[in-house]
Scaffold this active site. Structure first.
Site, PDB file in Angstrom:
ATOM      1  CB  THR A 175       6.366 -34.846  -0.604  1.00  0.00           C
ATOM      2  OG1 THR A 175       6.279 -33.930  -1.706  1.00  0.00           O
ATOM      3  CG2 THR A 175       5.108 -35.703  -0.557  1.00  0.00           C
ATOM      4  CE  LYS A 187       3.114 -32.500  -2.275  1.00  0.00           C
ATOM      5  NZ  LYS A 187       3.887 -33.305  -3.311  1.00  0.00           N
ATOM      6  CB  THR A 233       3.631 -32.709 -10.813  1.00  0.00           C
ATOM      7  OG1 THR A 233       3.686 -33.104 -12.160  1.00  0.00           O
ATOM      8  CG2 THR A 233       3.738 -33.903  -9.917  1.00  0.00           C
ATOM      9  CD  GLU A 278      11.982 -32.450  -5.406  1.00  0.00           C
ATOM     10  OE1 GLU A 278      11.304 -33.209  -4.701  1.00  0.00           O
ATOM     11  OE2 GLU A 278      12.516 -32.798  -6.472  1.00  0.00           O
ATOM     12  CG  ASN A 313      14.479 -35.388  -7.301  1.00  0.00           C
ATOM     13  OD1 ASN A 313      13.369 -35.874  -7.165  1.00  0.00           O
ATOM     14  ND2 ASN A 313      14.677 -34.076  -7.329  1.00  0.00           N
ATOM     15  CB  THR A 351      17.972 -43.039   1.255  1.00  0.00           C
ATOM     16  OG1 THR A 351      18.454 -41.906   0.537  1.00  0.00           O
ATOM     17  CG2 THR A 351      18.108 -44.264   0.405  1.00  0.00           C
TER      18      THR A 351
END
Length: 408
Positions: free
Chosen positions: A158, A184, A195, A281, A403, A408
């Protein structure tokens, strides 16, 4: 090609999830995402003994429920189907129907039993799957141009910036056994379980109950010891498949080389977990927290997770600020009894706290150490002989940017 020895096993250069005998994988773009690969599959030539662990989030996604029910039938899997972009979570009865339909169509396409197909999804929560696109992906599962482990590794991502993969080899019963893995995970990383999606394969023969016990124990030490942002996802899954094509004696707790197998499985899991943590991230640094001198392994894990989960610690590491007070603070609120007068803290090899009191050290030396892409924080509780290790990453401006604009 064997490149690195771990005494009982060797790391394979360019190893991946299909390095073990009898596994194939692939991926394609079916239209769930703008342009990236978003539909992947992993397949064994024969039904494989399988085990799984799943998220502890109360809102378990539909694919998890379907996969758990199927695996409970005979503890075997032959095909795993994964889509990215849409999580199929919080989708009610329609989500279950879509997961079951994905499973049914995939079973027919791959000519396997329906309960031998595991399904998984990752992405936006609260959106139903566009089944016409999923069906297009299933139809393409046998097309040669889509077959490659690298395509599977890409299709399950992702917000990840890199794929996560590894394979090792070891000798059991005179046979060369391979264990491979792919995973992933980049955001919403905080166990129980971590997660993420993680898949491990092996051509070893193993008994189902023993494999399940091993996976749970290994997960507690590896995937459950990483965090990026403290969020526990609805879709976390770890699956392992053992297809037995090397024809070793079935592995269980009584097999003389059982510990050797579990050691290798633990290494594969740990490396995948660290790759996930490193790719958090917006992250720029991998953080390892080593807890020593704990009264029990569980106590060490709680302290380690408290430190690695602290946003203040993560921010300090990002800024290369040797602010050891944030580490001590996290140890103190870990809900694990500690004696403050015994605690020692190190930044790498630099002692900064001894017996709960500050140690004079060169601040610039501490900053220089924290400037590295991989840093180690050590907490010695001096309260026993148990140890535990946790992994995470720094907290950066980019994490918020990623995040804030996720949809978008």
């Amino acid at each position: 090609m064997l490149v690195k020895s771990k005494s009982e096993f060797q790391l394979l250069k360019d190893g991946h999830v299909t390095s073990p005998k009898g596994f194939t994988a692939g991926g394609m773009h079916c239209g769930l995402r703008k342009s990236k690969l978003d539909f992947g599959w992993l397949h064994s030539e024969v039904p494989a003994c399988a085990a799984g662990v799943y998220t502890m989030n109360s809102f378990q996604a539909a694919p998890l429920k379907v996969t758990q029910e199927s695996l409970a039938v005979d503890q075997k899997l032959q095909t795993i189907v994964v889509n990215s972009g849409i999580a199929n979570a919080c989708t009610g009865a329609q989500g279950i129907e879509d997961a079951q339909e994905t499973q049914k169509l995939s079973a027919a396409k791959m000519n396997v039993k329906q309960n031998h197909v595991a399904v998984a999804s990752t992405g936006l929560i609260g959106v139903t799957l566009p089944m016409e696109k999923i069906e297009a992906g299933i139809e393409a599962m046998n097309e040669p141009e889509n077959q490659a482990p690298e395509r599977f590794e890409q299709a399950i991502l992702t917000t990840d910036t890199i794929t996560k993969t590894i394979a090792v080899q070891l000798e059991i019963d005179g046979k060369t056994i391979t264990i491979g893995g792919a995973a992933k995970g980049s955001g919403m990383i905080h166990p129980n379980m971590a997660t993420m999606l993680a898949y491990m394969t092996t051509d070893a023969e193993a008994e189902p109950g023993s494999l399940q016990n091993a996976l749970r124990a290994v997960t507690d030490k590896t995937f459950n010891m990483i965090t990026v942002d403290g969020d526990c996802s609805t879709n976390d899954t770890v699956l392992v498949m053992a297809n037995g094509l090397q024809n070793n004696e079935p592995l269980n707790e009584n097999h003389p080389q059982w510990d050797k197998f579990v050691h290798a499985l633990t290494y594969v899991s740990e490396e995948l977990a660290k790759q996930i943590a490193k790719d958090g991230e917006g992250a720029t640094k991998l953080i390892e927290v080593k807890v020593k001198g704990a009264s029990s392994e569980q106590a060490g894990r709680k302290v380690g997770k408290a430190v690695i989960s602290s946003n203040l610690v993560k921010s300090a590491v990002y800024g290369s600020d040797p602010n050891w007070g944030r580490i001590i603070c996290a140890v103190g609120y870990s809900e694990e009894p500690v004696n403050p007068d015994k605690v020692n803290v190190f930044l790498g090899e630099i002692p900064v706290v001894k017996n709960g009191l500050p140690v004079d050290f060169d601040e610039q030396e501490g900053k220089t150490y924290l400037d590295q892409p991989s840093v180690k924080l050590t907490v010695d509780l001096n309260d026993g002989h148990a140890e535990a290790t946790a992994w995470g990453c720094d907290l950066t401006y980019d994490y918020v940017k990623i995040n804030a604009s996720y949809r978008t």
